[in-house]
Scaffold this active site. Structure first.
Site, mmCIF file in Angstrom:
data_model
loop_
_atom_site.group_PDB
_atom_site.id
_atom_site.type_symbol
_atom_site.label_atom_id
_atom_site.label_comp_id
_atom_site.label_asym_id
_atom_site.label_seq_id
_atom_site.Cartn_x
_atom_site.Cartn_y
_atom_site.Cartn_z
ATOM 1 N N LYS A 22 15.207 -28.237 -39.295
ATOM 2 C CA LYS A 22 14.130 -28.769 -40.139
ATOM 3 C C LYS A 22 14.303 -28.308 -41.582
ATOM 4 C CE LYS A 22 10.210 -26.974 -40.791
ATOM 5 N NZ LYS A 22 8.982 -26.239 -40.603
ATOM 6 N N ASP A 34 7.957 -31.487 -39.249
ATOM 7 C CA ASP A 34 7.139 -30.270 -39.229
ATOM 8 C C ASP A 34 5.880 -30.576 -38.410
ATOM 9 O OD1 ASP A 34 5.465 -31.810 -40.793
ATOM 10 O OD2 ASP A 34 5.486 -30.467 -42.526
#
Ligand code: SF4
Length: 215
Positions: free
Chosen positions: A123, A141
């Site tokens: 991420k 997220d």
């Protein structure tokens, strides 16, 4: 939960781009070093708080070399109002020392090298490539995960699988759509008390108001 049709996905994409097409990250940065540090700090911490912390942090440690020559204690004292500051201080020092030792002091810009740095997972690497390089990547997220599930764009259990679903669904303009879903989740489709009736411009596609979280 029913997955959205191609036609619906195209309409959701269109509305996100209309609403957030010019949106950029709320993190403040002036270089690739500053952006990477800010993203590492932003895990479980608001962008607003990170921006306050990084003002002092970058004044004290303006380069990756300065951070590499620092210590866990010094970094921890500079970021102590951030959640998990001890762990983040360890990661930041290890990241900076790795960049100096193995990348000639330049923050790497490719996914594999970024992911070799402490504190940088998929991420974080994708958010860096989206924000600094404007590349066609999705990053998931907590906000993107929740909104993707509420809108029926994914029913995957993990953030990585959700990222795959969104990448396949949207195909293009992923960087802007990532930012759009972060802002939509942060300010409208909030975890608690989402603004369904007053603000939501996608309510006609909503499949659930549950607070989805990655496994
Ligand atoms: S209707 Fe509410 S829960 Fe559904 S997408 Fe809109 S803000 Fe989110």
């Amino acid at each position: 939960m029913k997955k959205q049709s191609k036609k619906n996905i195209a309409e959701i994409k269109k509305r996100f781009l209309e609403r957030y097409g010019a949106a950029t990250t709320e993190l403040e940065f002036a270089s690739d070093y500053e952006l990477l540090v800010a993203i590492i700090l932003s895990a479980q911490c608001t962008d607003k708080r990170v921006n306050i912390i990084t003002k002092g942090l970058f004044a004290a440690l303006p380069t990756v070399e300065a951070m590499a020559d620092s210590s866990v204690e010094e970094i921890a004292s500079l970021i102590k109002s951030c959640s998990y500051f001890n762990n983040k201080a360890k990661n930041l020092l290890a990241m900076a020392q790795n960049v100096v030792a193995n990348f000639g002091g330049s923050i790497p810009h490719d996914e594999a090298s970024l992911k070799s740095l402490a504190g940088v997972g998929q991420k974080t690497a994708h958010v860096f490539m989206i924000e600094f390089l404007h590349q066609n990547y999705m990053a998931v997220d907590t906000h993107v995960f929740r909104t993707a599930h509420r809108l029926g764009l994914s029913s995957a259990k993990t953030a990585v699988k959700t990222e795959e679903d969104l990448t396949k669904a949207y195909m293009s303009e992923l960087a802007v759509l990532h930012q759009a879903m972060v802002l939509f989740g942060r300010y409208i489709c909030k975890a608690k008390n989402p603004l369904c009736d007053s603000e939501c411009f996608l309510a006609d596609f909503c499949q659930s108001r549950s607070n989805f979280k990655p496994a």
